[in-house]
Write an enzyme that holds these catalytic residues in place. Sequence first.
Site, PDB file in Angstrom:
ATOM      1  N   THR A 267       1.177   1.224   5.215  1.00  0.00           N
ATOM      2  CA  THR A 267       1.476  -0.385   6.103  1.00  0.00           C
ATOM      3  C   THR A 267       2.103  -1.473   4.373  1.00  0.00           C
ATOM      4  O   THR A 267       2.994  -2.206   4.267  1.00  0.00           O
ATOM      5  CB  THR A 267       1.149  -0.983   6.798  1.00  0.00           C
ATOM      6  OG1 THR A 267       1.425  -0.569   7.871  1.00  0.00           O
ATOM      7  CG2 THR A 267       0.658  -2.706   6.979  1.00  0.00           C
TER       8      THR A 267
ATOM      9  N   GLY B  67       4.656  -0.232   3.057  1.00  0.00           N
ATOM     10  CA  GLY B  67       6.073  -0.846   3.412  1.00  0.00           C
ATOM     11  C   GLY B  67       6.282  -2.693   2.920  1.00  0.00           C
ATOM     12  O   GLY B  67       7.748  -2.605   3.160  1.00  0.00           O
TER      13      GLY B  67
ATOM     14  N   LYS C 105      13.968  10.292  -0.567  1.00  0.00           N
ATOM     15  CA  LYS C 105      12.737  10.905  -1.198  1.00  0.00           C
ATOM     16  C   LYS C 105      11.834  11.227  -0.171  1.00  0.00           C
ATOM     17  O   LYS C 105      10.760  10.508   0.459  1.00  0.00           O
ATOM     18  CB  LYS C 105      12.721   9.579  -2.041  1.00  0.00           C
ATOM     19  CG  LYS C 105      11.683  10.227  -3.127  1.00  0.00           C
ATOM     20  CD  LYS C 105      10.583   8.885  -3.942  1.00  0.00           C
ATOM     21  CE  LYS C 105       9.693   8.628  -2.876  1.00  0.00           C
ATOM     22  NZ  LYS C 105       8.399   9.923  -3.286  1.00  0.00           N
TER      23      LYS C 105
ATOM     24  N   GLU D  31      -7.003   2.122   8.702  1.00  0.00           N
ATOM     25  CA  GLU D  31      -6.295   3.424   9.126  1.00  0.00           C
ATOM     26  C   GLU D  31      -6.985   3.941   8.257  1.00  0.00           C
ATOM     27  O   GLU D  31      -6.939   3.945   6.934  1.00  0.00           O
ATOM     28  CB  GLU D  31      -4.956   3.074   8.842  1.00  0.00           C
ATOM     29  CG  GLU D  31      -4.194   4.431   9.399  1.00  0.00           C
ATOM     30  CD  GLU D  31      -2.418   4.863   9.644  1.00  0.00           C
ATOM     31  OE1 GLU D  31      -2.013   4.084   8.402  1.00  0.00           O
ATOM     32  OE2 GLU D  31      -2.276   5.594   9.898  1.00  0.00           O
TER      33      GLU D  31
ATOM     34  N   CYS E 220       0.209   9.078  11.865  1.00  0.00           N
ATOM     35  CA  CYS E 220       0.287   7.499  12.195  1.00  0.00           C
ATOM     36  C   CYS E 220       0.215   6.955  13.742  1.00  0.00           C
ATOM     37  O   CYS E 220      -0.277   5.871  13.281  1.00  0.00           O
ATOM     38  CB  CYS E 220       1.679   6.631  11.763  1.00  0.00           C
ATOM     39  SG  CYS E 220       3.013   8.132  12.426  1.00  0.00           S
TER      40      CYS E 220
ATOM     41  N   GLU F 170       8.513   2.017   9.417  1.00  0.00           N
ATOM     42  CA  GLU F 170       6.985   3.141  10.632  1.00  0.00           C
ATOM     43  C   GLU F 170       6.201   3.311  10.110  1.00  0.00           C
ATOM     44  O   GLU F 170       6.120   4.181   8.954  1.00  0.00           O
ATOM     45  CB  GLU F 170       7.997   4.806  10.646  1.00  0.00           C
ATOM     46  CG  GLU F 170       7.263   5.193  11.785  1.00  0.00           C
ATOM     47  CD  GLU F 170       5.880   6.015  11.869  1.00  0.00           C
ATOM     48  OE1 GLU F 170       5.104   5.655  12.241  1.00  0.00           O
ATOM     49  OE2 GLU F 170       6.469   7.047  11.752  1.00  0.00           O
TER      50      GLU F 170
HETATM   51  P1  ADP Z   1       0.180   7.290   1.444  1.00  0.00           P
HETATM   52  O1  ADP Z   1      -0.619   6.724   0.865  1.00  0.00           O
HETATM   53  O2  ADP Z   1      -0.618   8.392   2.332  1.00  0.00           O
HETATM   54  O3  ADP Z   1       0.469   8.253   0.562  1.00  0.00           O
HETATM   55  P2  ADP Z   1       2.068   6.522   0.957  1.00  0.00           P
HETATM   56  O4  ADP Z   1       2.930   5.006   1.904  1.00  0.00           O
HETATM   57  O5  ADP Z   1       2.054   5.829  -0.259  1.00  0.00           O
HETATM   58  O6  ADP Z   1       1.507   6.596   1.710  1.00  0.00           O
HETATM   59  O7  ADP Z   1       3.711   6.770   0.713  1.00  0.00           O
HETATM   60  C1  ADP Z   1       3.981   6.841   1.622  1.00  0.00           C
HETATM   61  C2  ADP Z   1       5.725   7.396   0.570  1.00  0.00           C
HETATM   62  O8  ADP Z   1       6.377   6.058   0.367  1.00  0.00           O
HETATM   63  C3  ADP Z   1       5.914   8.385  -0.517  1.00  0.00           C
HETATM   64  O9  ADP Z   1       6.964   9.522  -0.014  1.00  0.00           O
HETATM   65  C4  ADP Z   1       5.601   7.882  -1.856  1.00  0.00           C
HETATM   66  O10 ADP Z   1       5.548   8.678  -2.681  1.00  0.00           O
HETATM   67  C5  ADP Z   1       6.706   6.648  -1.458  1.00  0.00           C
HETATM   68  N1  ADP Z   1       5.799   5.160  -2.084  1.00  0.00           N
HETATM   69  C6  ADP Z   1       4.730   5.074  -2.766  1.00  0.00           C
HETATM   70  N2  ADP Z   1       4.941   3.620  -3.017  1.00  0.00           N
HETATM   71  C7  ADP Z   1       6.074   3.516  -3.300  1.00  0.00           C
HETATM   72  C8  ADP Z   1       6.884   2.041  -3.845  1.00  0.00           C
HETATM   73  N3  ADP Z   1       6.489   1.308  -4.310  1.00  0.00           N
HETATM   74  N4  ADP Z   1       7.822   2.753  -3.269  1.00  0.00           N
HETATM   75  C9  ADP Z   1       8.636   2.900  -2.902  1.00  0.00           C
HETATM   76  N5  ADP Z   1       8.326   4.764  -2.437  1.00  0.00           N
HETATM   77  C10 ADP Z   1       6.717   4.150  -2.496  1.00  0.00           C
END
Ligand code: ADP
Length: 498
Positions: free
Chosen positions: A251, A254, A196, A402, A305, A271
């Site tokens: 995070t 994560g 994804k 961050e 990161c 990561e």
């Molecule tokens: P940022 O805040 O820098 O956009 P994210 O951690 O939100 O970073 O996003 C990193 C990836 O995680 C993207 O592919 C995003 O679509 C996905 N993502 C965001 N929220 C969720 C979630 N609740 N479950 C799974 N994937 C997610």
Amino acid sequence: MATEIKIDEGARRFAAAEQRMLIGSDWVEAADGRTFEVYDPSTGDVLGHVARGGSEDIDRAVKTARAAFDSGPWKDMTASERGRAMHRLGDLILEHGDELATLEALDNGKPLGVARVADVPLAADLFHYMSGWATKNTGSTLSLNVPYMPGAKFHAYTLHEPVGVVGQIIPWNFPLLMAAWKLGPALACGCTVVLKPAEQTPLSALKLGELILEAGIPAGVVNIVTGFGEETGAPLAAHDEVDKIAFTGSTEVGKMIVQAAAGNLKKVSLELGGKSPNVVFADADLEESIPGAANAIFFNHGQCCCAGSRLFAEESIYDEVVAGVADHAKNIKVGSGLDPQTEMGPLVSTEQLERVCGFLDSGQADGAETVVGGGRVGDSGYFVEPTVLAGTNPQMKVEAEEIFGPVVTVKPFKSTDELVPNANQSIYGLAAGVWTNDIKKAHRTAAELKAGTVWINCYNVFDAAMPFGGYKESGWGREMGEEALELYTEVKAVCAQI
Ligand code: ADP
């Protein structure tokens, strides 16, 4: 040999065409037919439309990946054949270098020249490097000594098997490269994947999908479902037929991935964020370390990161380091990623622009001194000035959290003893930099810093052979290098009495 940097017109057409998702060998619309817009971050204009996957699409992709894992041809290919297909994929990435780099510049906003000399060849090299591991990720024979079976003899060995169907969720800061970091080791180990991409930057991963099929990686081994985090990522992380989830991102998300994975206890690697200390000692070569410290934070607009976002300079050279880094910041040419003069492009999205500007406001409200920068550039596109902040403390958000933008805090320190606890004072532990000409001090400090990567007299050096990942809340596991294979391997012990 210098790489010639060209804007690829095919990439513009690719971006403008309505893009579908890859499931099996088919390019499909979302089950409910929805699409979403992707934007050009240098203008805020709509760049194109992409299928908006949901849980039904994820389910279909996971079932396709499961079938590709359980039955041939992937499963029946030899490790050598798998490796050869991966190697071809690396070659194809290089052949399509201009197109992929242009897609990155259009979709993410990074300078085309940077994408062409860094993102693209690093992605290709990752597949070339990992293709070699396909034949080498093997188990070993064991010598047993079982005390309660005196005299018995055994033939015991370990098998390294692929972990199965893998979900991989990637971010927008290095869209193609993050896809490569994730896919390379998974394919080398014989897994199948549902990938994804980030909703902000799905285009290069979709182009990569075409190259994956062209390279001879069988249909269904890599499926690419585009969409948003909650709609597409969350059902992938929670899916019961997914054996492992690999995530790169914040995070905060994560931690949500860990919760979502608990349902079937799928394996998890993460990561995550960072707030990396970058330390310049008084005996360092300042001609190298000042531009090095600027590059550590401003590369990729601070959207790394591992960005060196907390700069520490020894007291006697503090003023010179601050002035030098500020001078660099002032002279960085900010503009569209497609302009050959551009050194720093826009941030990726309007959300990131607001987020980074919010941090700049909070720094000002908390009393940080803005040495240079401190605001938005222009009023169209998502541009932010390279910014240096002084006079901060660990209680201020700008020093503790961050920012993921071109903003560095800089502080003086008196001695190594004072420095190390301050440098380690973070919930994160992804990377660190040490600049010194004293070899003992360099390695002593490297040993004391709680970080997954420590760069000495350099920063942002990446190689497919070098593991990358974090201590503390920066994540679980290591990507790249031999270590990455562990993330995608099940170890089976086989014990036969003979
Ligand atoms: P940022 O805040 O820098 O956009 P994210 O951690 O939100 O970073 O996003 C990193 C990836 O995680 C993207 O592919 C995003 O679509 C996905 N993502 C965001 N929220 C969720 C979630 N609740 N479950 C799974 N994937 C997610």
